[in-house]
Design an enzyme around this catalytic site. Structure first.
Site, PDB file in Angstrom:
ATOM      1  N   LYS A   9       0.834  -1.195   0.000  1.00 53.03           N
ATOM      2  CA  LYS A   9       0.000   0.000   0.000  1.00 53.03           C
ATOM      3  C   LYS A   9       0.883   1.266   0.000  1.00 53.03           C
ATOM      4  O   LYS A   9       2.106   1.176   0.198  1.00 53.03           O
ATOM      5  CB  LYS A   9      -0.924  -0.028   1.227  1.00 53.03           C
ATOM      6  CG  LYS A   9      -1.926  -1.214   1.210  1.00 53.03           C
ATOM      7  CD  LYS A   9      -2.828  -1.174   2.441  1.00 53.03           C
ATOM      8  CE  LYS A   9      -3.786  -2.363   2.450  1.00 53.03           C
ATOM      9  NZ  LYS A   9      -4.701  -2.324   3.642  1.00 53.03           N
ATOM     10  N   TYR A  49     -12.126  -2.549  -3.234  1.00 51.11           N
ATOM     11  CA  TYR A  49     -12.666  -2.664  -1.875  1.00 51.11           C
ATOM     12  C   TYR A  49     -14.194  -2.633  -1.849  1.00 51.11           C
ATOM     13  O   TYR A  49     -14.788  -2.259  -0.828  1.00 51.11           O
ATOM     14  CB  TYR A  49     -12.059  -1.585  -0.988  1.00 51.11           C
ATOM     15  CG  TYR A  49     -10.658  -1.923  -0.518  1.00 51.11           C
ATOM     16  CD1 TYR A  49     -10.416  -3.058   0.267  1.00 51.11           C
ATOM     17  CD2 TYR A  49      -9.566  -1.130  -0.845  1.00 51.11           C
ATOM     18  CE1 TYR A  49      -9.136  -3.387   0.707  1.00 51.11           C
ATOM     19  CE2 TYR A  49      -8.277  -1.442  -0.409  1.00 51.11           C
ATOM     20  CZ  TYR A  49      -8.075  -2.579   0.367  1.00 51.11           C
ATOM     21  OH  TYR A  49      -6.810  -2.894   0.810  1.00 51.11           O
ATOM     22  N   PHE A  57     -15.453   3.201   7.368  1.00 51.65           N
ATOM     23  CA  PHE A  57     -14.063   3.510   7.015  1.00 51.65           C
ATOM     24  C   PHE A  57     -13.816   3.497   5.509  1.00 51.65           C
ATOM     25  O   PHE A  57     -12.702   3.772   5.068  1.00 51.65           O
ATOM     26  CB  PHE A  57     -13.099   2.534   7.709  1.00 51.65           C
ATOM     27  CG  PHE A  57     -13.305   1.072   7.378  1.00 51.65           C
ATOM     28  CD1 PHE A  57     -12.800   0.513   6.211  1.00 51.65           C
ATOM     29  CD2 PHE A  57     -13.999   0.242   8.257  1.00 51.65           C
ATOM     30  CE1 PHE A  57     -12.981  -0.822   5.905  1.00 51.65           C
ATOM     31  CE2 PHE A  57     -14.193  -1.110   7.953  1.00 51.65           C
ATOM     32  CZ  PHE A  57     -13.679  -1.638   6.770  1.00 51.65           C
ATOM     33  N   ARG A  85      -1.529 -14.719   3.655  1.00 51.78           N
ATOM     34  CA  ARG A  85      -2.296 -14.048   4.719  1.00 51.78           C
ATOM     35  C   ARG A  85      -1.601 -14.235   6.063  1.00 51.78           C
ATOM     36  O   ARG A  85      -1.546 -13.318   6.880  1.00 51.78           O
ATOM     37  CB  ARG A  85      -3.734 -14.589   4.773  1.00 51.78           C
ATOM     38  CG  ARG A  85      -4.592 -14.208   3.571  1.00 51.78           C
ATOM     39  CD  ARG A  85      -5.095 -12.792   3.613  1.00 51.78           C
ATOM     40  NE  ARG A  85      -6.091 -12.570   4.633  1.00 51.78           N
ATOM     41  CZ  ARG A  85      -6.817 -11.460   4.719  1.00 51.78           C
ATOM     42  NH1 ARG A  85      -6.667 -10.466   3.839  1.00 51.78           N
ATOM     43  NH2 ARG A  85      -7.694 -11.301   5.686  1.00 51.78           N
ATOM     44  N   THR A  91      -5.338  -8.029  10.521  1.00 47.67           N
ATOM     45  CA  THR A  91      -5.694  -6.750   9.897  1.00 47.67           C
ATOM     46  C   THR A  91      -5.290  -5.563  10.774  1.00 47.67           C
ATOM     47  O   THR A  91      -4.724  -4.585  10.282  1.00 47.67           O
ATOM     48  CB  THR A  91      -7.219  -6.699   9.648  1.00 47.67           C
ATOM     49  OG1 THR A  91      -7.583  -7.828   8.852  1.00 47.67           O
ATOM     50  CG2 THR A  91      -7.622  -5.423   8.944  1.00 47.67           C
ATOM     51  N   ARG A 102       2.883  -7.056   9.066  1.00 49.74           N
ATOM     52  CA  ARG A 102       2.215  -5.998   9.846  1.00 49.74           C
ATOM     53  C   ARG A 102       2.731  -5.970  11.286  1.00 49.74           C
ATOM     54  O   ARG A 102       2.870  -4.894  11.876  1.00 49.74           O
ATOM     55  CB  ARG A 102       0.703  -6.206   9.803  1.00 49.74           C
ATOM     56  CG  ARG A 102       0.100  -5.918   8.421  1.00 49.74           C
ATOM     57  CD  ARG A 102      -1.293  -6.480   8.313  1.00 49.74           C
ATOM     58  NE  ARG A 102      -1.969  -6.104   7.071  1.00 49.74           N
ATOM     59  CZ  ARG A 102      -3.092  -6.680   6.650  1.00 49.74           C
ATOM     60  NH1 ARG A 102      -3.659  -7.643   7.361  1.00 49.74           N
ATOM     61  NH2 ARG A 102      -3.650  -6.291   5.525  1.00 49.74           N
ATOM     62  N   ASN A 112      -1.774  -0.293   7.399  1.00 52.30           N
ATOM     63  CA  ASN A 112      -1.226  -1.625   7.674  1.00 52.30           C
ATOM     64  C   ASN A 112      -0.380  -2.198   6.537  1.00 52.30           C
ATOM     65  O   ASN A 112      -0.211  -3.412   6.422  1.00 52.30           O
ATOM     66  CB  ASN A 112      -2.321  -2.595   8.139  1.00 52.30           C
ATOM     67  CG  ASN A 112      -3.416  -2.792   7.105  1.00 52.30           C
ATOM     68  OD1 ASN A 112      -3.331  -2.270   5.995  1.00 52.30           O
ATOM     69  ND2 ASN A 112      -4.425  -3.560   7.461  1.00 52.30           N
ATOM     70  N   HIS A 115      -1.721  -5.420   1.428  1.00 58.26           N
ATOM     71  CA  HIS A 115      -2.975  -6.143   1.191  1.00 58.26           C
ATOM     72  C   HIS A 115      -2.672  -7.501   0.578  1.00 58.26           C
ATOM     73  O   HIS A 115      -1.740  -7.621  -0.213  1.00 58.26           O
ATOM     74  CB  HIS A 115      -3.856  -5.360   0.197  1.00 58.26           C
ATOM     75  CG  HIS A 115      -4.902  -6.221  -0.434  1.00 58.26           C
ATOM     76  ND1 HIS A 115      -6.089  -6.525   0.191  1.00 58.26           N
ATOM     77  CD2 HIS A 115      -4.922  -6.904  -1.607  1.00 58.26           C
ATOM     78  CE1 HIS A 115      -6.793  -7.337  -0.592  1.00 58.26           C
ATOM     79  NE2 HIS A 115      -6.107  -7.574  -1.689  1.00 58.26           N
ATOM     80  N   GLU A 126      -9.261 -10.120  -7.900  1.00 55.97           N
ATOM     81  CA  GLU A 126      -8.309  -9.021  -7.727  1.00 55.97           C
ATOM     82  C   GLU A 126      -7.192  -9.072  -8.769  1.00 55.97           C
ATOM     83  O   GLU A 126      -6.777  -8.029  -9.287  1.00 55.97           O
ATOM     84  CB  GLU A 126      -7.756  -9.048  -6.292  1.00 55.97           C
ATOM     85  CG  GLU A 126      -8.844  -8.697  -5.276  1.00 55.97           C
ATOM     86  CD  GLU A 126      -8.487  -9.045  -3.831  1.00 55.97           C
ATOM     87  OE1 GLU A 126      -7.338  -9.469  -3.568  1.00 55.97           O
ATOM     88  OE2 GLU A 126      -9.373  -8.893  -2.963  1.00 55.97           O
TER      89      GLU A 126
HETATM   90  P1  GTP Z   1      -6.729  -6.103   3.115  1.00 57.71           P
HETATM   91  O1  GTP Z   1      -5.682  -7.128   2.802  1.00 57.71           O
HETATM   92  O2  GTP Z   1      -6.241  -4.683   2.933  1.00 57.71           O
HETATM   93  O3  GTP Z   1      -8.035  -6.377   2.424  1.00 57.71           O
HETATM   94  O4  GTP Z   1      -6.931  -6.247   4.680  1.00 57.71           O
HETATM   95  P2  GTP Z   1      -7.741  -7.367   5.437  1.00 57.71           P
HETATM   96  O5  GTP Z   1      -8.307  -8.371   4.488  1.00 57.71           O
HETATM   97  O6  GTP Z   1      -6.839  -7.859   6.517  1.00 57.71           O
HETATM   98  O7  GTP Z   1      -8.904  -6.536   6.090  1.00 57.71           O
HETATM   99  P3  GTP Z   1     -10.332  -6.140   5.493  1.00 57.71           P
HETATM  100  O8  GTP Z   1     -10.506  -6.663   4.106  1.00 57.71           O
HETATM  101  O9  GTP Z   1     -11.343  -6.472   6.508  1.00 57.71           O
HETATM  102  O10 GTP Z   1     -10.198  -4.545   5.416  1.00 57.71           O
HETATM  103  C1  GTP Z   1      -9.574  -3.942   4.312  1.00 57.71           C
HETATM  104  C2  GTP Z   1      -8.737  -2.785   4.792  1.00 57.71           C
HETATM  105  O11 GTP Z   1      -9.600  -1.791   5.290  1.00 57.71           O
HETATM  106  C3  GTP Z   1      -7.807  -3.128   5.955  1.00 57.71           C
HETATM  107  O12 GTP Z   1      -6.566  -3.598   5.545  1.00 57.71           O
HETATM  108  C4  GTP Z   1      -7.691  -1.786   6.638  1.00 57.71           C
HETATM  109  O13 GTP Z   1      -6.673  -1.001   6.013  1.00 57.71           O
HETATM  110  C5  GTP Z   1      -9.025  -1.150   6.388  1.00 57.71           C
HETATM  111  N1  GTP Z   1      -9.901  -1.365   7.539  1.00 57.71           N
HETATM  112  C6  GTP Z   1     -10.566  -2.489   7.883  1.00 57.71           C
HETATM  113  N2  GTP Z   1     -11.267  -2.323   9.002  1.00 57.71           N
HETATM  114  C7  GTP Z   1     -11.035  -1.042   9.389  1.00 57.71           C
HETATM  115  C8  GTP Z   1     -11.456  -0.238  10.467  1.00 57.71           C
HETATM  116  O14 GTP Z   1     -12.230  -0.685  11.336  1.00 57.71           O
HETATM  117  N3  GTP Z   1     -10.989   1.046  10.507  1.00 57.71           N
HETATM  118  C9  GTP Z   1     -10.148   1.545   9.567  1.00 57.71           C
HETATM  119  N4  GTP Z   1      -9.727   2.807   9.659  1.00 57.71           N
HETATM  120  N5  GTP Z   1      -9.722   0.822   8.534  1.00 57.71           N
HETATM  121  C10 GTP Z   1     -10.160  -0.438   8.444  1.00 57.71           C
HETATM  122 MG    MG Z   2      -9.442  -7.859   2.809  1.00 55.99          MG
END
Ligand code: GTP
Ligand code: MG
Length: 149
Positions: A9, A49, A57, A85, A91, A102, A112, A115, A126
């Site tokens: 990212k 997304y 968010f 993962r 996350t 992370r 973080n 992705h 994707e």
């Molecule tokens: P990705 O690999 O980026 O998709 O992360 P993930 O699969 O571990 O998490 P998820 O798909 O649930 O969320 C996608 C992204 O949204 C996360 O990586 C975070 O950067 C952001 N995100 C998720 N939950 C929150 C939240 O509660 N607050 C904020 N600010 N960002 C969030």
């Molecule tokens: Mg995700």
């Protein structure tokens, strides 16, 4: 071998972590099948997304992901989706184990660093969002005979 989609990212790029992150995948024995740096458009960010479109968010997430260059990759290996993962960690970096990307480099959920696809179906979706089939290379690592039994 399966494929997954990985993206460093904007925070990871601007913090100079790209090489460190790619090295981790290479050292693990995974194959980089495609890679490019790009600035994500508003439309692509929203498609990427889409599952989070209704979340509070979402605007911040889309704004952040298009705020600077990212490095997108297709990574290949045995059972690669859950493996990558696990290399990313939770996350929320507050809950990511040390030794994960992370857990070693991040503090906040919205910053973080990286992705990765969460299922083979997400990976397929994707990868096709970011890459044409002609951009994905087919080759062998010379150590494959030592990586796979
Ligand atoms: P990705 O690999 O980026 O998709 O992360 P993930 O699969 O571990 O998490 P998820 O798909 O649930 O969320 C996608 C992204 O949204 C996360 O990586 C975070 O950067 C952001 N995100 C998720 N939950 C929150 C939240 O509660 N607050 C904020 N600010 N960002 C969030
Ligand atoms: Mg995700």
């Amino acid at each position: 071998l399966e494929r997954t989609f990985v993206m460093v990212k904007p925070d990871g790029v601007q913090r100079g972590l790209v090489g460190e992150i790619i090295s981790r995948f290479e050292r693990r024995g995974l194959k980089i099948a495609a890679m490019k740096m790009l600035v994500v458009s508003d439309e692509l960010a929203k498609q990427h997304y889409a599952e989070h479109a209704s979340k509070p968010f979402f605007p911040g997430l889309v704004g952040f992901i298009k705020s600077g260059p990212v490095v997108a990759m297709v990574v290949e290996g045995k059972n690669v989706v859950p493996l990558v993962r696990s290399m990313l960690g939770a996350t929320n970096p507050a809950n990511s184990n040390p030794g994960t990307i992370r857990g070693d480099f991040a503090l906040d959920t919205g910053r973080n660093v990286i992705h990765a696809s969460d299922s083979p179906e997400s990976a397929k979706r994707e990868i096709s969002l970011y890459f044409n089939t002609s951009e994905i290379a087919t080759y062998s690592r010379i150590d494959e005979q030592w990586l796979y039994e």
